[in-house]
Design an enzyme around this catalytic site. Structure first.
Site, short mmCIF file in Angstrom:
data_model
loop_
_atom_site.label_atom_id
_atom_site.label_comp_id
_atom_site.label_asym_id
_atom_site.label_seq_id
_atom_site.Cartn_x
_atom_site.Cartn_y
_atom_site.Cartn_z
N GLY C 14 -16.25 18.53 -15.23
CA GLY C 14 -17.14 19.70 -15.35
C GLY C 14 -18.28 19.40 -16.30
O GLY C 14 -18.09 18.75 -17.32
N ARG C 75 -15.95 15.38 -9.69
CA ARG C 75 -14.56 14.96 -9.81
C ARG C 75 -14.32 13.99 -8.65
O ARG C 75 -14.61 14.31 -7.51
CB ARG C 75 -13.63 16.17 -9.73
N ASP C 106 -10.59 15.65 -20.35
CA ASP C 106 -9.32 14.92 -20.29
C ASP C 106 -9.13 14.17 -18.96
O ASP C 106 -8.58 13.08 -18.94
CB ASP C 106 -8.13 15.85 -20.61
N THR C 129 -17.15 18.60 -22.89
CA THR C 129 -16.48 19.67 -22.15
C THR C 129 -16.61 20.96 -22.95
O THR C 129 -16.53 20.94 -24.18
CB THR C 129 -14.99 19.37 -21.91
N ASP C 131 -14.49 23.21 -23.10
CA ASP C 131 -13.17 23.78 -23.40
C ASP C 131 -12.66 23.50 -24.82
O ASP C 131 -11.74 24.16 -25.28
CB ASP C 131 -12.14 23.27 -22.39
N ASP C 133 -10.76 21.23 -25.85
CA ASP C 133 -9.31 21.07 -25.77
C ASP C 133 -8.86 19.62 -25.91
O ASP C 133 -7.89 19.20 -25.29
CB ASP C 133 -8.79 21.66 -24.45
N ARG C 175 -8.74 27.61 -18.52
CA ARG C 175 -7.56 27.67 -17.67
C ARG C 175 -6.29 27.40 -18.48
O ARG C 175 -5.27 28.05 -18.29
CB ARG C 175 -7.70 26.67 -16.53
#
Lengths: 327, 327, 327, 327
Positions: C14, C75, C106, C129, C131, C133, C175
């Site tokens: 993304g 992707r 990731d 990213t 996120d 994360d 998510r």
């Protein structure tokens, strides 16, 4: 340790985006811990002229997103005198105020430090200043918003610089500190940055411009207002002499850097530190500034917090970034 | 009427947000009508030094949202000479250019007017300037973005003005025209507006400030750079004398007003006028600026378009708005 | 240690604001260290279909402020197969590529980890990213911009919520992680936050709403898309049952969270990490992600970086903030 | 003609950015003309439950830049009944209210029209709605801000669409009107626009996409929520069938379109119309909406104002723009 029941909160010195988020957090955390929170108007002046109001939850509703400070702020001369502080103390005693939370920068904390020592009243400080020039916290409340405001403004200037192949010298705030200039300069992809802390001066900049890409005339130079070369106009005059072929323009960003909606980071920082200030008082802390270092809350004595960061060690690494990335 | 096959497009004079949207519209409408569109670099200078490139659809993809002009712009001295224009004409003839679309302001159209008369080459102009000072169109491309930029900046200044109870004098662009000052001043709720076109001067402003709410110290005065009182610094000095109690600050907004992402209105206007310019050429028009009056496309001879709007009739009504709304 | 002469850079997974700033830094730092830098298009797919271009300094000029990625991203299924990776390796060997810099999250690093182990080619990753994360860095590139985008959007929603006394449930990205929800929720002064990591569920929220101020109907609930209660629509339906008196609306912020101009913090982070990636390669590092922990550069093996942060320890403290500040 | 001494002002229906600027202008112009201005809370409901407050100059200070409405708004069922309106009338008579200024859209004016005819009370309307769907004014207050919000959001979506080569279907507000979709669609350079008023349907869009540039996959389709094809999800499903190769994503912009700081144009329009509403009352006007047509103030009977604009004549010309500019 006596229970703190009534506290006063005030904002002092130059305003910074996120001060309202900090006030909100102090008020609501105070209420959460069963305190009455009184907002003093116009900083220390409010203590002296006894201008204050009780604040409930609703009084701080819907202010987290607003620039400025609903409690107003000022630089207060009389609080620098023993007489002024005596009046302030008499007033807060009469109002049964047990402790103070002061939001501001080094001037604010200098005053708080003296006042706390003189009258032994619990005081906790929150770092509210766009300058990011305090020890004891990675970032001050308002800094992130200010550098984003600079970046937004200089992005606009870059548009017109590119269109006209111009060199712009943009002056940003920072009388004693180049931290706004340094970070925003990297953020805009500046071709040069001049800051008070650095030995990089005009000579280096001239050399760099001379060695630059010949086919690229549009350039942005960021200058901190406290740079030893003397601000954007001085730098502009010197560069005009050296580079008569350049079309050079000056822009002083000025007070737009103090206002505007706080960034998410400033809101979160202010919210967290406001709660931590109240919890510091609950746990008997006083005479300290509450800050965030890495991910943790840290309480730093006022006397240490106001020692300006020595960024001499830091800045060369950052300035090297500019060298690598800009030319 | 001979079919137009190859056209040149250029941007000239001060850049304005929306110029890229206009270039995109000219290029794509040209291709739609089976023309080859050549982009000339740096305005009329591109004609003289023969710096141009063929533009396809993709060359203008994803530029509608960008400030500045991908064709760059300049003020070109040599195009003001007969010799310069002769070279320009020779070049475009060699390149088989049949017609020109020029995007800019009154200086641009003055040059276009002379060139068109001298060499009888079809030229259509698009009003691209933040000043909104052209006849033949309600709005110029860039004006709406510029006043929104001013409003954003002054909203930030208002935050800090409120916090400190300060009076700010904010200088906006407009050497001959107060249109940016007037509209943005109403938009920010300014307490006073000083513009070149108005007989409202400092005396009136002083009277108004004297009669203002006693408990309200934060004020914003918008000054057009071309005001007869002499810009923000002059006004500031005069007000400081008259109102020593006020904490007065100056802000010169400067070149941020030229850049930035164009507003929706400027993008739509530029898109529509760009197509109308090509369709004007298709229908044999020349020597005219294409504008929008109320909801309709209008073609106005260059000689009329460059007659600055007489806003003396307009401004009193607008300034009355400020009087009613501000104090 | 063999000198690295040619490197490839790509963005994968993304997209995130600041990826362009990272590409710029990688390209310019590469050139600074005398490397040739090749940009591969559409992530790992570019390796497999051999779609790449040599990048010079100018190719990354004026992109620091742009959202998205000029190298495009995707992707790539076939890179998950041994066959796909074999083709990729063959291609980069033919192109004499000595090392890779991959910018992504990731998924990107999982691929890089396998590829590096299979073919022993030096690879360094940059955390790109929204996120946030990843382990091994305090912040990922794009996160700060994304939470500011959420805050801007929810400020607008707060305007209409206040005007209509409505309760809004706003779904934000995340998510597997509630980090966007958590920080932006504090930033907007949300009355409730539902995130995957937290045991705080709908029951607690209902209790909180029941105990809230009776005279305050406007509320904002932030829900991470991966919350176990099932997203904004599920939460909305459940709340409508429990609180029929509330006027409840749903808003899914969606893909606006991925785009936009990067914040100053994201630009600076991307710039610094991009240079550090190249310098890591120069110093022989491979198989690591470069991140920033507190103020320092840190290199973390891919296998550790992709272990999602356990924010179970963190989130209760942050959620307590929301409780204190919102009601 | 009896002198109007006390007036009530209210906002009703969906909120729109600029309503606060309109309230400010009504209040200050009322005070300028020696009236007492009372603000009614939550639209017509405020009349029925008698919820109001006296407004002074300061009560509307510093609101010109805020989204939403400080008077709150609602859709009021009981005002649609004769009984409800009888109570409302009784209340305003008891409060000695001589006239009303109502800010809203067609629902608001329908109510005002009936009320004015039933009770012969002077009422003037201000067009406050993001939909721009009223006759008697070129633009409604809030429309310009809403289309700028859409453009900002879709610019962000374009960033990620470009990076991933995706086709986005973006749904914007407009149940009966495609005016938001049309203008914002041109502003973002949309590849297609689907609106209720147009006979251009999915078939044309499919044809256009089929004929589009083969190497350009990133596309933006703007859909008005009231489009006969049924909103973004329906359109998305149909396009997914037709173009399985496309990576299609849906985004519903939702309520962010109602909030946010008003644009300069909306602030100026609201300011001007607010003053004109009061001056209309002073000159004996009633039962009319005050609007701006080209540069002039216009008063249009409610019955005509609420006849939705027939944009069938307009939209083909605008849709042709999209065709020329997008592919």
């Amino acid at each position: 340790m006596q229970k703190i029941k009534n506290i006063g909160v005030l904002t002092s010195g130059g305003d910074a985006p996120g001060m309202n988020a900090a006030i909100r957090a102090v008020v609501r955390a105070g209420i959460y811990y069963d305190m009455n929170v009184y907002g003093y108007i116009r900083g220390y002046e409010g203590l002296i002229v006894n201008d204050f109001m009780l604040m409930d939850r609703k009084s701080v509703a819907n202010i987290i997103q607003r620039g400025g400070t609903i409690l107003k702020t000022a630089r207060c001369e009389s609080f620098r005198t023993a007489e002024g502080r005596a009046i302030a103390y008499k007033n807060i005693k009469q109002n049964n105020i047990d402790a103070l939370v002061v939001i501001g920068g080094d001037g604010t904390f200098t005053g708080a430090h003296i006042f706390e020592e003189e009258y032994n009243i619990p005081i906790i400080g929150l770092p509210g200043t766009i300058d990011n020039d305090l020890a004891g916290t990675d970032f001050t409340i308002g800094y992130d918003t200010a550098i984003n405001t600079v970046v937004d403004a200089v992005d606009k200037i870059r548009d017109t610089a590119e269109s006209h192949d111009r060199l712009f010298i943009v002056e940003v705030m920072g009388r004693d500190s180049g931290l706004i200039a340094l970070r925003s300069g990297i953020g805009v992809g500046a071709e040069g940055i001049l800051i008070p802390e650095s030995s990089v001066g005009l000579d280096d900049l001239v050399k760099k411009l001379e060695g630059g890409r010949k086919n690229k005339f549009s350039k942005i130079i960021i200058v901190a207002e406290g740079d030893i070369e003397g601000g954007a106009f001085s730098v502009g005059n010197l560069l005009k002499e050296k580079f008569p072929a350049y079309d050079i323009r000056i822009s002083i960003l000025g007070h737009i850097q103090r206002g505007g909606k706080p960034s998410c980071m400033d809101r979160v920082l202010a919210s967290r530190l406001g709660v931590a200030a109240i919890e510091g008082l609950v746990h008997g802390k006083s005479g300290v500034m509450v800050g965030q270092i890495h991910k943790d809350i840290a309480y730093t004595p006022f006397s240490q917090a106001i020692k300006h960061l020595d960024i001499n060690q830091v800045s060369p690494a950052w300035l090297r970034l500019v060298n690598i990335l800009s030319l």
